[in-house]
Design a protein around this motif. Structure first.
Motif, short mmCIF file in Angstrom:
data_model
loop_
_atom_site.label_atom_id
_atom_site.label_comp_id
_atom_site.label_asym_id
_atom_site.label_seq_id
_atom_site.Cartn_x
_atom_site.Cartn_y
_atom_site.Cartn_z
N GLU A 407 93.28 61.32 67.62
CA GLU A 407 92.60 62.42 66.94
C GLU A 407 91.10 62.33 67.15
O GLU A 407 90.50 61.27 66.96
CB GLU A 407 92.91 62.40 65.45
CG GLU A 407 92.30 63.54 64.68
CD GLU A 407 92.73 63.56 63.23
OE1 GLU A 407 92.18 64.38 62.46
OE2 GLU A 407 93.61 62.76 62.87
N PRO A 408 90.46 63.42 67.58
CA PRO A 408 89.00 63.40 67.79
C PRO A 408 88.27 63.05 66.50
O PRO A 408 88.68 63.46 65.41
CB PRO A 408 88.69 64.83 68.24
CG PRO A 408 89.98 65.38 68.72
CD PRO A 408 91.05 64.72 67.90
N SER A 409 87.21 62.26 66.65
CA SER A 409 86.44 61.88 65.46
C SER A 409 85.73 63.06 64.85
O SER A 409 85.50 63.12 63.65
CB SER A 409 85.42 60.79 65.83
OG SER A 409 84.57 61.26 66.88
N SER A 410 85.37 64.03 65.68
CA SER A 410 84.73 65.24 65.18
C SER A 410 85.10 66.40 66.10
O SER A 410 85.14 66.24 67.31
CB SER A 410 83.21 65.09 65.11
OG SER A 410 82.67 64.87 66.41
N ALA A 411 85.41 67.52 65.49
CA ALA A 411 85.76 68.72 66.26
C ALA A 411 85.38 69.94 65.44
O ALA A 411 85.58 69.95 64.22
CB ALA A 411 87.25 68.74 66.58
N PRO A 412 84.82 70.96 66.07
CA PRO A 412 84.41 72.14 65.32
C PRO A 412 85.57 72.87 64.66
O PRO A 412 85.45 73.42 63.58
CB PRO A 412 83.72 73.02 66.37
CG PRO A 412 84.27 72.53 67.69
CD PRO A 412 84.51 71.07 67.50
N SER A 413 86.72 72.86 65.31
CA SER A 413 87.91 73.49 64.74
C SER A 413 89.15 72.92 65.42
O SER A 413 89.09 72.46 66.56
CB SER A 413 87.87 75.01 64.94
OG SER A 413 87.88 75.34 66.32
N SER A 414 90.26 72.93 64.70
CA SER A 414 91.51 72.45 65.27
C SER A 414 92.61 73.44 64.93
O SER A 414 92.52 74.20 63.97
CB SER A 414 91.85 71.06 64.73
OG SER A 414 91.92 71.08 63.32
N HIS A 415 93.67 73.42 65.73
CA HIS A 415 94.75 74.39 65.60
C HIS A 415 96.09 73.67 65.62
O HIS A 415 96.24 72.60 66.21
CB HIS A 415 94.72 75.39 66.77
CG HIS A 415 93.37 75.97 67.04
ND1 HIS A 415 92.86 77.05 66.37
CD2 HIS A 415 92.41 75.60 67.92
CE1 HIS A 415 91.66 77.33 66.81
NE2 HIS A 415 91.35 76.46 67.76
N LEU A 416 97.07 74.29 64.98
CA LEU A 416 98.46 73.83 65.08
C LEU A 416 99.22 74.80 65.97
O LEU A 416 99.09 76.03 65.84
CB LEU A 416 99.11 73.77 63.70
CG LEU A 416 100.59 73.34 63.68
CD1 LEU A 416 100.86 72.40 62.52
CD2 LEU A 416 101.52 74.55 63.58
N LEU A 417 100.01 74.27 66.88
CA LEU A 417 100.78 75.11 67.80
C LEU A 417 102.10 74.40 68.11
O LEU A 417 102.13 73.18 68.26
CB LEU A 417 99.99 75.33 69.09
CG LEU A 417 100.55 76.34 70.10
CD1 LEU A 417 100.57 77.75 69.52
CD2 LEU A 417 99.73 76.31 71.38
N GLY A 418 103.17 75.17 68.19
CA GLY A 418 104.45 74.55 68.49
C GLY A 418 105.58 75.54 68.58
O GLY A 418 105.38 76.75 68.61
N ILE A 419 106.79 74.99 68.60
CA ILE A 419 108.02 75.78 68.63
C ILE A 419 108.89 75.35 67.46
O ILE A 419 109.03 74.15 67.18
CB ILE A 419 108.81 75.55 69.95
CG1 ILE A 419 107.93 75.77 71.18
CG2 ILE A 419 110.05 76.46 69.97
CD1 ILE A 419 107.49 77.20 71.41
N THR A 420 109.45 76.32 66.76
CA THR A 420 110.36 76.01 65.67
C THR A 420 111.36 77.15 65.52
O THR A 420 111.53 77.94 66.46
CB THR A 420 109.58 75.77 64.35
OG1 THR A 420 110.50 75.33 63.34
CG2 THR A 420 108.88 77.01 63.87
#
Length: 728
Positions: A407-420
């Motif tokens: 996991e990046p120590s710092s990131a401006p934004s993060s997203h969840l993406l997947g298949i379910t």
């Protein structure tokens, strides 16, 4: 449920793309009729079975089918024959055909009951769809979910066949004497209350209460407890709305999915547009479910964006549904709400009594709320018997060109993406959220359904990325996100996952995405029923599974220890909980529950908490235990062993409503437990359903220190008394 507007939020979409998005999302709108993208909704009318319904059995000559057919025929069901692959001749004096296609041509059935094992069930359902049987009833549990999604991709493109199940008790018209399933016939009586239920045992409790009240039942539809249901609550409600034999309706729900909320929306609309709406009551199970666990039924878990048992309860209540906490109350409650609606209870009772003598029928030819404890706000990741480590998940994804980083120590934004799974749409979907903040995910996650056989189209992928506001990202990063979805889908299909998600963020310096924190949730039924995914299953680390749960699994028992309640002012509180412990600290007055059926087991725990967690009592359930529908005396003995190994348990509560499970067999299992396990705690037993009188006589003859009851409420009060220092 997700609105058209909420799926097309990005302001970066061109007018043309927005128009396409609106058209696509409208095609997935819930509660639509034949204007939907296919004609499957047109088959809802096929659920109206009755006296004239012609039924065949697939797997007709098998032991279970034979016994079931004999009972059903004697009860009045019009079984006209059956199918045995490549077979012919007669069975039970009825014709046996080599295929469903041949049976359709010669016997002209309206419905088929599929009585084959889980590994054969998908093929049998597909054969029935191809033969265009109007109603297909699948009772088998543990059908792999990818087989089910493939089946639904077939059903969505036709308008001839309707599926009930799988993992359902079936469908039964008490007033028309037509049973397609394994419901306990002595419990049913002709009447005028329609029932739709996820849980078999809870539906039997409901039926028993209505029968004792003299109201009886019209049509009972088992929705089943699978992740995807062939027929859901809204489908059943549409049947009951226009059924002249149905005067009132009961919904039996539980945690998992959004079908209860969808039913609430339909009911609210029904009550607005109908001058004299039929009274509706409901019960919901799963308030005390262990966070992050699959509670017996394959579909009894809460996914991202799905409501809890509490939110389902409140949604139905807001829609004007009368809520109860246990189905044994339905008899009295239905009389009350029927009278309040202006309907004559006496007339309904008289009609039900007359129906016992002279059957009416459906036709298959088609010209103040209890205060439940609050549920946990955050939804933890699901735990299933097939769970792999983070390193193993990363290695699996690496095989599909998905490289997982820390996991990046710092990131401006993060997203969840997947298949379910999109349960409402009965299909797989892309799942996406523009945040990975656990407190925001439930509100912001969206699903983008697609056809199982086709896979995610470029258009669907673009809609998902647009929702993430990732469609205007640098070309390299955007292309990586598109490739990520395609690779996740390939892994999802080949490894038969239920959920596969990752978090990702944009590395602005390199204009590429960083993928981290994968979560993979696999379908253990693929291996257990069909022996697929053996390599995946071999990775399972059994040392990480508590020995008691492993022993339960090997015995066909679902056993989930529940957290101990903390105490405040002498009353148990489930708002703050600690993990189960075998240490000397903690409560010593919890209730060990032994129940047949996942729905009834969940509801039993709910009611014990509701009745016994406040003065004069101070206790709660120690465990969830479902013996399964095919329990044996040995299973019951093993269940006692598992329960009594928990030092927190001070009393054992056996709550049985017999369907396939026989009450006399349960009684024999209890006696065996006293001999083999050495039961040293008070035991309270409540037996209802199939062979209940035999079971009571077996216990009586054994002269064991057991408190036996017929009435559920009396049994619960005795459990509370014993758990809080009362003498056995």
């Amino acid at each position: 449920m997700f609105s058209v507007r909420s799926r097309c939020l990005s302001k970066r979409l061109s007018p043309k793309t927005k128009s396409q998005c609106l058209r696509l999302q409208t095609s997935y709108a819930p509660f639509s009729s034949s204007s939907r993208r296919n004609g499957y909704d047109d088959t809802i009318q096929n659920l109206k079975i009755g006296k004239d319904t012609r039924v065949i059995f697939q797997g007709f000559t098998g032991k279970q089918a034979t016994a079931n057919a004999k009972e059903s025929i004697e009860w009045g069901t019009k079984i006209v024959g059956g199918v045995k692959p490549n077979g012919s001749g007669e069975h039970l004096g009825l014709p046996v055909l080599p295929s469903v296609k041949a049976a359709m041509k010669e016997l002209k059935p309206d419905a088929t009951g599929i009585y084959v094992a889980a590994h054969q069930a998908a093929g049998a359902i597909e054969e029935a769809i191809e033969a265009e049987v109007p109603l297909i009833v699948a009772v088998a549990e543990h059908i792999p979910i990818h087989d089910v999604m493939r089946i639904h991709s077939m059903l969505q493109t036709q308008s001839k066949s309707r599926l009930v199940g799988a993992n359902a008790p079936g469908i039964i018209s008490a007033i028309g004497r037509c049973r397609i399933g394994f419901q306990p016939l002595p419990t049913f009586s002709p009447g005028h209350i329609g029932i739709v239920a996820k849980s078999g045992t809870l539906s039997y409790e409901t039926v028993g209460s209505l029968t004792r009240a003299g109201l009886g039942q019209s049509l009972c539809i088992g929705m089943g407890g699978d992740v995807i249901a062939g027929t859901n609550f809204v489908d059943a409600l549409k049947v009951f709305e226009h059924d002249d034999d149905t005067e009132a309706i009961i919904i039996v729900g539980e945690l998992g999915g959004t079908s209860e909320e969808e039913a609430a929306e339909w009911i609210a609309d029904y009550r607005r547009r109908t001058k004299d709406p039929k009274p509706i009551a409901a019960v919901i199970g799963g308030f005390q479910a262990a966070p992050g666990r699959v509670m017996g039924h394959a579909g009894a878990w809460t996914g991202l964006g799905e409501g809890t048992s509490e939110t389902k309860y409140k949604a139905l209540e807001r829609a004007g549904v009368t809520m109860v906490d246990h189905p044994a109350k339905f008899g009295a409650v239905m009389k009350d709400i029927l009278a309040q609606s202006g309907r004559s209870v006496k007339k309904i009772e008289q009609s039900a009594a007359q129906a016992q003598q002279k059957r009416s029928y459906h036709t298959s030819h088609f010209p103040s709320r209890p205060q439940f404890p609050a549920s946990r706000a955050q939804i933890p990741q699901q735990k299933r018997s097939l769970h792999l480590s983070a390193d193993q998940n990363a290695k699996i994804l690496n095989q599909y060109s998905i490289n997982v980083s820390s996991e990046p120590s710092s990131a401006p934004s993060s997203h969840l993406l997947g298949i379910t799974v999109a349960r409402t749409d009965r299909s797989p979907c892309i799942i996406a959220a523009p945040t990975t903040d656990p407190t925001q995910l439930q509100k912001r996650v969206k699903r983008f359904p697609f056809d199982y056989r086709q896979g995610p189209t470029q258009e669907t992928i673009q809609f998902a990325l647009a929702y993430l506001q990732f469609d205007a990202s640098p070309p390299k990063a955007k292309a990586q996100a598109v490739e990520l979805v395609k690779n996740l889908w390939k892994m999802y299909v080949e490894k038969e996952a239920i959920v596969s998600t990752v978090n990702f963020t944009l590395n602005e310096e390199q204009d590429e995405i960083t993928i981290y924190d994968p979560y993979l949730f696999f379908d253990d039924a693929a291996f257990k029923s069909n022996k697929r995914q053996a390599d995946l299953h071999s990775l399972r680390d059994k040392s990480a599974i508590p020995p008691a749960e492993l022993e339960a699994e090997e015995s066909g028992i679902v056993f989930v220890p529940l957290a101990s309640p903390s105490t405040s002012s002498g009353a148990a509180s489930v708002s703050t909980q600690t993990p189960p412990s075998s240490s000397s600290e903690g409560p010593r007055n919890l209730v060990g529950t032994l129940v047949n059926g996942a729905g009834l087991a969940m509801n039993t725990n709910d009611v014990l908490s509701l009745r016994l967690s406040s003065p004069p009592f101070s206790t709660s359930s120690a465990n969830f235990l479902d013996t399964g529908g095919k329990a044996t005396s040995k299973t019951i003995s093993t269940s006692f062993k598992l329960i009594l190994a928990d030092p927190r348990v001070s009393v054992v509560f056996v709550n049985i409503f017999g369907g396939l499970t026989l009450c006399d067999m349960i009684a024999e299992g209890i006696i065996l437990a006293f001999k083999e396990v050495g039961v040293n705690k008070p035991v309270v037993v409540r037996l209802r359903g199939t062979n209940e009188e035999k079971g009571q006589k077996v216990l009586e003859a054994a002269s064991l220190p057991i408190k036996a009851f017929d009435d559920f409420e009396e049994a619960v009060q005795e459990v509370g008394r014993l758990a809080n220092g009362g003498k056995a």
